[in-house]
Design an enzyme around this catalytic site. Sequence first.
Site, PDB file in Angstrom:
ATOM      1  CG  ASN A   8      84.982  77.918  83.743  1.00  0.00           C
ATOM      2  OD1 ASN A   8      84.738  76.849  84.281  1.00  0.00           O
ATOM      3  ND2 ASN A   8      86.141  78.532  83.879  1.00  0.00           N
ATOM      4  CG  ASP A  10      86.772  74.951  85.403  1.00  0.00           C
ATOM      5  OD1 ASP A  10      86.908  74.165  84.452  1.00  0.00           O
ATOM      6  OD2 ASP A  10      87.496  75.949  85.578  1.00  0.00           O
ATOM      7  CG  HIS A  11      82.489  76.130  89.716  1.00  0.00           C
ATOM      8  ND1 HIS A  11      83.558  75.779  90.505  1.00  0.00           N
ATOM      9  CD2 HIS A  11      82.642  77.439  89.446  1.00  0.00           C
ATOM     10  CE1 HIS A  11      84.312  76.838  90.717  1.00  0.00           C
ATOM     11  NE2 HIS A  11      83.776  77.862  90.077  1.00  0.00           N
ATOM     12  NE  ARG A  19      78.720  61.943  98.216  1.00  0.00           N
ATOM     13  CZ  ARG A  19      77.414  61.765  98.452  1.00  0.00           C
ATOM     14  NH1 ARG A  19      76.770  60.761  97.925  1.00  0.00           N
ATOM     15  NH2 ARG A  19      76.757  62.609  99.221  1.00  0.00           N
ATOM     16  CG  HIS A  51      91.728  76.356  85.300  1.00  0.00           C
ATOM     17  ND1 HIS A  51      91.744  77.388  86.214  1.00  0.00           N
ATOM     18  CD2 HIS A  51      93.015  75.953  85.181  1.00  0.00           C
ATOM     19  CE1 HIS A  51      92.988  77.602  86.618  1.00  0.00           C
ATOM     20  NE2 HIS A  51      93.771  76.729  86.012  1.00  0.00           N
ATOM     21  NE  ARG A  53      93.144  75.307  90.792  1.00  0.00           N
ATOM     22  CZ  ARG A  53      93.314  76.592  91.151  1.00  0.00           C
ATOM     23  NH1 ARG A  53      92.520  77.525  90.678  1.00  0.00           N
ATOM     24  NH2 ARG A  53      94.256  76.912  92.003  1.00  0.00           N
ATOM     25  NE  ARG A  57      91.413  73.988  93.731  1.00  0.00           N
ATOM     26  CZ  ARG A  57      91.727  75.194  94.204  1.00  0.00           C
ATOM     27  NH1 ARG A  57      90.849  76.169  94.142  1.00  0.00           N
ATOM     28  NH2 ARG A  57      92.900  75.432  94.743  1.00  0.00           N
ATOM     29  CG  HIS A  58      87.711  72.535  89.047  1.00  0.00           C
ATOM     30  ND1 HIS A  58      88.587  72.620  88.001  1.00  0.00           N
ATOM     31  CD2 HIS A  58      87.693  73.761  89.634  1.00  0.00           C
ATOM     32  CE1 HIS A  58      89.082  73.856  87.952  1.00  0.00           C
ATOM     33  NE2 HIS A  58      88.569  74.568  88.936  1.00  0.00           N
ATOM     34  CD  GLU A  78      89.841  79.697  82.901  1.00  0.00           C
ATOM     35  OE1 GLU A  78      90.067  79.249  84.047  1.00  0.00           O
ATOM     36  OE2 GLU A  78      88.880  80.417  82.650  1.00  0.00           O
ATOM     37  CB  THR A 108      88.205  80.580  91.923  1.00  0.00           C
ATOM     38  OG1 THR A 108      88.192  80.637  90.505  1.00  0.00           O
ATOM     39  CG2 THR A 108      87.789  81.931  92.475  1.00  0.00           C
ATOM     40  CB  THR A 109      91.800  82.322  88.571  1.00  0.00           C
ATOM     41  OG1 THR A 109      91.706  80.991  88.083  1.00  0.00           O
ATOM     42  CG2 THR A 109      93.051  82.966  88.029  1.00  0.00           C
ATOM     43  CD  GLU A 159      88.848  85.528  80.647  1.00  0.00           C
ATOM     44  OE1 GLU A 159      89.099  84.634  79.806  1.00  0.00           O
ATOM     45  OE2 GLU A 159      88.309  85.307  81.745  1.00  0.00           O
ATOM     46  CG  HIS A 198      87.099  85.886  88.356  1.00  0.00           C
ATOM     47  ND1 HIS A 198      87.746  84.665  88.416  1.00  0.00           N
ATOM     48  CD2 HIS A 198      86.712  86.150  89.619  1.00  0.00           C
ATOM     49  CE1 HIS A 198      87.781  84.240  89.656  1.00  0.00           C
ATOM     50  NE2 HIS A 198      87.150  85.121  90.403  1.00  0.00           N
ATOM     51  N   GLY A 220      81.390  81.327  84.476  1.00  0.00           N
ATOM     52  CA  GLY A 220      81.241  79.991  85.022  1.00  0.00           C
ATOM     53  C   GLY A 220      80.257  79.924  86.171  1.00  0.00           C
ATOM     54  CG  HIS A 221      80.178  80.617  91.038  1.00  0.00           C
ATOM     55  ND1 HIS A 221      79.098  81.212  91.642  1.00  0.00           N
ATOM     56  CD2 HIS A 221      80.600  79.661  91.888  1.00  0.00           C
ATOM     57  CE1 HIS A 221      78.892  80.660  92.820  1.00  0.00           C
ATOM     58  NE2 HIS A 221      79.782  79.716  92.991  1.00  0.00           N
TER      59      HIS A 221
HETATM   60  N1  PXP Z   1      88.052  83.526  83.459  1.00  0.00           N
HETATM   61  C1  PXP Z   1      89.079  82.992  84.158  1.00  0.00           C
HETATM   62  C2  PXP Z   1      90.463  83.169  83.637  1.00  0.00           C
HETATM   63  C3  PXP Z   1      88.851  82.260  85.341  1.00  0.00           C
HETATM   64  O1  PXP Z   1      89.882  81.723  86.005  1.00  0.00           O
HETATM   65  C4  PXP Z   1      87.524  82.064  85.766  1.00  0.00           C
HETATM   66  C5  PXP Z   1      87.247  81.275  86.996  1.00  0.00           C
HETATM   67  O2  PXP Z   1      87.557  79.959  86.804  1.00  0.00           O
HETATM   68  C6  PXP Z   1      86.482  82.612  84.992  1.00  0.00           C
HETATM   69  C7  PXP Z   1      86.778  83.362  83.863  1.00  0.00           C
HETATM   70  C8  PXP Z   1      85.058  82.426  85.359  1.00  0.00           C
HETATM   71  O3  PXP Z   1      84.791  83.076  86.559  1.00  0.00           O
HETATM   72  P1  PXP Z   1      83.395  82.838  87.268  1.00  0.00           P
HETATM   73  O4  PXP Z   1      83.356  81.389  87.641  1.00  0.00           O
HETATM   74  O5  PXP Z   1      83.458  83.750  88.449  1.00  0.00           O
HETATM   75  O6  PXP Z   1      82.328  83.201  86.283  1.00  0.00           O
END
Ligand code: PXP
Length: 248
Positions: A8, A10-11, A19, A51, A53, A57-58, A78, A108-109, A159, A198, A220-221
Site C-alpha cells: 500500500n 498511500d503514505h 507540502r 485508497h 478516500r 487526504r493522500h 481500497e 486511518t481505516t 481481508e 493493517h 503500507g505504513h
Molecule cells: N488494509 C486496509 C484495508 C487498510 O485500510 C490499510 C491502511 O490503509 C492497510 C491494509 C495497511 O495498513 P498499514 O498501513 O498499517 O500497513
Amino acid sequence: MSLLLGVNVDHVATLRQARYALLPDSPNAEPCPLQASLDAIAGGADSITIHVRGDRRHMQERDAFRIREAISVPLNLEMGVTAEMIDIALRLQPEFVCLVPETREEVTTEGGLDVVTRRREVGDCIRLMQKAGIKVSLFIDPVIDQVRTAAELGAEMVELHTGCFGNAIGEDVDKEISRLASAALIGHEAGIQVNAGHGINYQNCRLLENVAHLSEYNIGHSIVARAMRVGMEQAVREMKMLMENYAQ
Ligand code: PXP
C-alpha cells in the site's frame, strides 16, 4: 501456495500532500506514488494497493489512473461503499477492490466494515463490481459472523483486520492470533480467499505464521517507513524475504 504481498503506497502520497496539497501541478511535487509503486514492484510486490478516500487526504484520482496505466501487477483499490467511489472503481477498472469503512475523523481505516449490518448496500456494491469483472475483498474484523456474511454475499476474498493484533501486548497477542486463526478457518472452509492487513510490520509478521490459511498480506505504513532508510525496493524485498522464510 506462496504468501503474496500487496504493498500500500498511500503514505507516499501522504508525504507529498503534506507540502503540495495546494499545488497539485507543481513540478516540485514529491515523493511520487507512481515511482514508489514501480520500486515496490521491483522489490517483489505482488500487487499495489491504493485508497482514494472521500477526503482525498493522500491518493488523488489522477494518482490512481497513472498507477493503473503503468503497473505490471494487479491493482487493488481500497474504497468506501459510496456512489462516488463506485463510479471511480468502474472507470479505473482495478483487478480488485477492497471495501472498507470510511469516516472523516479517523486517522486511518480504524475498524472493519460491518458487513452484517450493512449487508444490503455491501451486497449491491459487490454485484456491481463483479459485473464489471472486478474481484471483491471485504475488510472485516476477525469475527465469525462477519466472515460468514462475507461468504454469503459472494465476495471472493476477505481481508482480516489485523489492527488489534498489531497493537496487542503480552498475553493479548495470543488472543488476537487465535481470533484471526478462527476467522481464517471459517473463511477457508467457506471457500473464500483470506488475506490480512493493517498494522503488520517487520517484527510482528513472524507471529502471523501461526494463522493458517492466509493468502496475502496488505502492508503500507511499516514498508513506507522502512523505505526512508533503505529505499522502497529494498524495504519490499526485506518483507518478502521474511514472508518467504516462514511460508515454506
Ligand atoms: N488494509 C486496509 C484495508 C487498510 O485500510 C490499510 C491502511 O490503509 C492497510 C491494509 C495497511 O495498513 P498499514 O498501513 O498499517 O500497513
